[in-house]
Design a protein around this motif. Structure first.
Motif, PDB file in Angstrom:
ATOM      1  N   PRO A 285       0.809  -1.233   0.000  1.00 46.26           N
ATOM      2  CA  PRO A 285       0.000   0.000   0.000  1.00 46.26           C
ATOM      3  C   PRO A 285       0.836   1.273   0.000  1.00 46.26           C
ATOM      4  O   PRO A 285       0.451   2.260  -0.621  1.00 46.26           O
ATOM      5  CB  PRO A 285      -0.842  -0.104   1.265  1.00 46.26           C
ATOM      6  CG  PRO A 285      -0.905  -1.568   1.554  1.00 46.26           C
ATOM      7  CD  PRO A 285       0.379  -2.151   1.048  1.00 46.26           C
ATOM      8  N   HIS A 286       2.005   1.281   0.638  1.00 47.96           N
ATOM      9  CA  HIS A 286       2.781   2.526   0.669  1.00 47.96           C
ATOM     10  C   HIS A 286       3.508   2.770  -0.648  1.00 47.96           C
ATOM     11  O   HIS A 286       4.009   3.848  -0.897  1.00 47.96           O
ATOM     12  CB  HIS A 286       3.770   2.524   1.852  1.00 47.96           C
ATOM     13  CG  HIS A 286       4.896   1.552   1.692  1.00 47.96           C
ATOM     14  ND1 HIS A 286       4.760   0.216   1.992  1.00 47.96           N
ATOM     15  CD2 HIS A 286       6.172   1.725   1.244  1.00 47.96           C
ATOM     16  CE1 HIS A 286       5.909  -0.400   1.737  1.00 47.96           C
ATOM     17  NE2 HIS A 286       6.797   0.502   1.284  1.00 47.96           N
ATOM     18  N   GLU A 287       3.543   1.767  -1.538  1.00 47.45           N
ATOM     19  CA  GLU A 287       4.176   1.924  -2.834  1.00 47.45           C
ATOM     20  C   GLU A 287       3.228   2.475  -3.898  1.00 47.45           C
ATOM     21  O   GLU A 287       3.659   2.899  -4.956  1.00 47.45           O
ATOM     22  CB  GLU A 287       4.710   0.565  -3.318  1.00 47.45           C
ATOM     23  CG  GLU A 287       5.820   0.010  -2.463  1.00 47.45           C
ATOM     24  CD  GLU A 287       6.240  -1.382  -2.903  1.00 47.45           C
ATOM     25  OE1 GLU A 287       5.424  -2.054  -3.582  1.00 47.45           O
ATOM     26  OE2 GLU A 287       7.351  -1.780  -2.574  1.00 47.45           O
TER      27      GLU A 287
ATOM     28  N   VAL B 128      -3.951   6.610  -7.453  1.00 46.15           N
ATOM     29  CA  VAL B 128      -4.041   5.248  -7.983  1.00 46.15           C
ATOM     30  C   VAL B 128      -4.559   4.376  -6.855  1.00 46.15           C
ATOM     31  O   VAL B 128      -4.142   4.490  -5.717  1.00 46.15           O
ATOM     32  CB  VAL B 128      -2.658   4.760  -8.474  1.00 46.15           C
ATOM     33  CG1 VAL B 128      -2.737   3.312  -8.938  1.00 46.15           C
ATOM     34  CG2 VAL B 128      -2.135   5.647  -9.583  1.00 46.15           C
ATOM     35  N   GLN B 129      -5.487   3.467  -7.200  1.00 48.30           N
ATOM     36  CA  GLN B 129      -6.052   2.561  -6.206  1.00 48.30           C
ATOM     37  C   GLN B 129      -6.061   1.152  -6.761  1.00 48.30           C
ATOM     38  O   GLN B 129      -6.083   0.939  -7.976  1.00 48.30           O
ATOM     39  CB  GLN B 129      -7.496   2.954  -5.855  1.00 48.30           C
ATOM     40  CG  GLN B 129      -7.625   4.130  -4.947  1.00 48.30           C
ATOM     41  CD  GLN B 129      -9.086   4.354  -4.585  1.00 48.30           C
ATOM     42  OE1 GLN B 129      -9.982   3.953  -5.322  1.00 48.30           O
ATOM     43  NE2 GLN B 129      -9.311   4.970  -3.441  1.00 48.30           N
ATOM     44  N   LEU B 130      -6.115   0.202  -5.847  1.00 40.29           N
ATOM     45  CA  LEU B 130      -6.246  -1.206  -6.217  1.00 40.29           C
ATOM     46  C   LEU B 130      -7.742  -1.482  -6.328  1.00 40.29           C
ATOM     47  O   LEU B 130      -8.491  -1.311  -5.361  1.00 40.29           O
ATOM     48  CB  LEU B 130      -5.612  -2.106  -5.152  1.00 40.29           C
ATOM     49  CG  LEU B 130      -5.645  -3.597  -5.441  1.00 40.29           C
ATOM     50  CD1 LEU B 130      -4.811  -3.918  -6.673  1.00 40.29           C
ATOM     51  CD2 LEU B 130      -5.125  -4.378  -4.249  1.00 40.29           C
TER      52      LEU B 130
ATOM     53  N   LEU C 211      -4.499  -2.117 -10.668  1.00 36.20           N
ATOM     54  CA  LEU C 211      -4.328  -0.733 -10.243  1.00 36.20           C
ATOM     55  C   LEU C 211      -5.020   0.171 -11.267  1.00 36.20           C
ATOM     56  O   LEU C 211      -4.946  -0.068 -12.458  1.00 36.20           O
ATOM     57  CB  LEU C 211      -2.840  -0.364 -10.151  1.00 36.20           C
ATOM     58  CG  LEU C 211      -2.038  -1.086  -9.065  1.00 36.20           C
ATOM     59  CD1 LEU C 211      -0.574  -0.718  -9.173  1.00 36.20           C
ATOM     60  CD2 LEU C 211      -2.565  -0.756  -7.690  1.00 36.20           C
ATOM     61  N   ALA C 212      -5.687   1.216 -10.780  1.00 37.37           N
ATOM     62  CA  ALA C 212      -6.393   2.119 -11.679  1.00 37.37           C
ATOM     63  C   ALA C 212      -6.306   3.530 -11.137  1.00 37.37           C
ATOM     64  O   ALA C 212      -6.267   3.753  -9.916  1.00 37.37           O
ATOM     65  CB  ALA C 212      -7.850   1.695 -11.817  1.00 37.37           C
ATOM     66  N   TYR C 213      -6.254   4.478 -12.090  1.00 34.65           N
ATOM     67  CA  TYR C 213      -6.294   5.885 -11.687  1.00 34.65           C
ATOM     68  C   TYR C 213      -7.728   6.215 -11.265  1.00 34.65           C
ATOM     69  O   TYR C 213      -8.686   5.844 -11.925  1.00 34.65           O
ATOM     70  CB  TYR C 213      -5.882   6.798 -12.853  1.00 34.65           C
ATOM     71  CG  TYR C 213      -4.406   6.771 -13.124  1.00 34.65           C
ATOM     72  CD1 TYR C 213      -3.520   7.455 -12.296  1.00 34.65           C
ATOM     73  CD2 TYR C 213      -3.888   6.069 -14.212  1.00 34.65           C
ATOM     74  CE1 TYR C 213      -2.154   7.424 -12.551  1.00 34.65           C
ATOM     75  CE2 TYR C 213      -2.534   6.040 -14.465  1.00 34.65           C
ATOM     76  CZ  TYR C 213      -1.662   6.715 -13.640  1.00 34.65           C
ATOM     77  OH  TYR C 213      -0.335   6.691 -13.881  1.00 34.65           O
ATOM     78  N   THR C 214      -7.864   6.908 -10.182  1.00 36.65           N
ATOM     79  CA  THR C 214      -9.185   7.362  -9.706  1.00 36.65           C
ATOM     80  C   THR C 214      -9.165   8.876  -9.584  1.00 36.65           C
ATOM     81  O   THR C 214      -8.100   9.484  -9.468  1.00 36.65           O
ATOM     82  CB  THR C 214      -9.525   6.744  -8.341  1.00 36.65           C
ATOM     83  OG1 THR C 214      -8.502   7.114  -7.413  1.00 36.65           O
ATOM     84  CG2 THR C 214      -9.602   5.230  -8.429  1.00 36.65           C
TER      85      THR C 214
END
Length: 156
Positions: free
Chosen positions: A25-27, A32-34, A44-47
């Motif tokens: 998570p810190h990387e 960007v979220q899972l 992973l996707a940009y939100t």
């Protein structure tokens, strides 16, 4: 027609899920979220990050309108004038009451005089002697429909 070069679309070979390394998570960079897709694949996707609230503007001192300044300056003057008028009326009240009574007495005297004067004149004439009332006789003659009228007046 135009000749187009066909491009071959290739996909990245899928690695088995056990061999794929996942990010901690810190990387994960900001924005960007899972996410889990409808097919069950996690990626992973940009939100869209929630917009930061705009800072509230600091209220500055608004200038005072000219009409408000004028009203504020005139208020004590008007109030003082009303107070002076009230004081003057309170001192003048006894005189005003006396004047109104004098005016009513004058009105009553004029009304009594209007009634009494003809009576007194009638009594004064009857004492001087009875004269025959004056008789006025008029004789008017006219000739024709549009003729000029002539007349005589006789006093006896």
């Amino acid at each position: 027609m135009h000749s187009q070069t066909p491009y071959e679309i290739t996909t990245v070979p899928q690695m088995p899920t056990t061999a794929r390394a996942e990010m901690l998570p810190h990387e994960i960079p900001p924005g960007v979220q899972l996410v889990t897709l409808p097919g069950g694949i996690r990626t992973l996707a940009y939100t869209q990050a929630p917009a930061a609230p705009e800072p509230q503007p600091v209220p500055g001192a608004a200038p005072i309108p000219t009409w408000a300044k004028t009203t504020a300056l005139l208020t004590p003057t008007i109030g003082g004038g009303v107070a002076a008028a009230g004081t003057g009326l309170s001192y003048a009240a006894p005189g005003l009451i006396a004047m109104s009574q004098a005016l009513w007495a004058t009105v009553a005297l004029i009304a009594a005089g209007a009634i009494a004067l003809p009576l007194l004149l009638g009594i004064g004439r009857s004492r001087t002697g009875r004269a025959a009332p004056t008789q006025i006789t008029q004789n008017i003659t006219a000739t024709g429909l549009f003729g000029r009228a002539n007349g005589t007046i006789t006093n006896r």
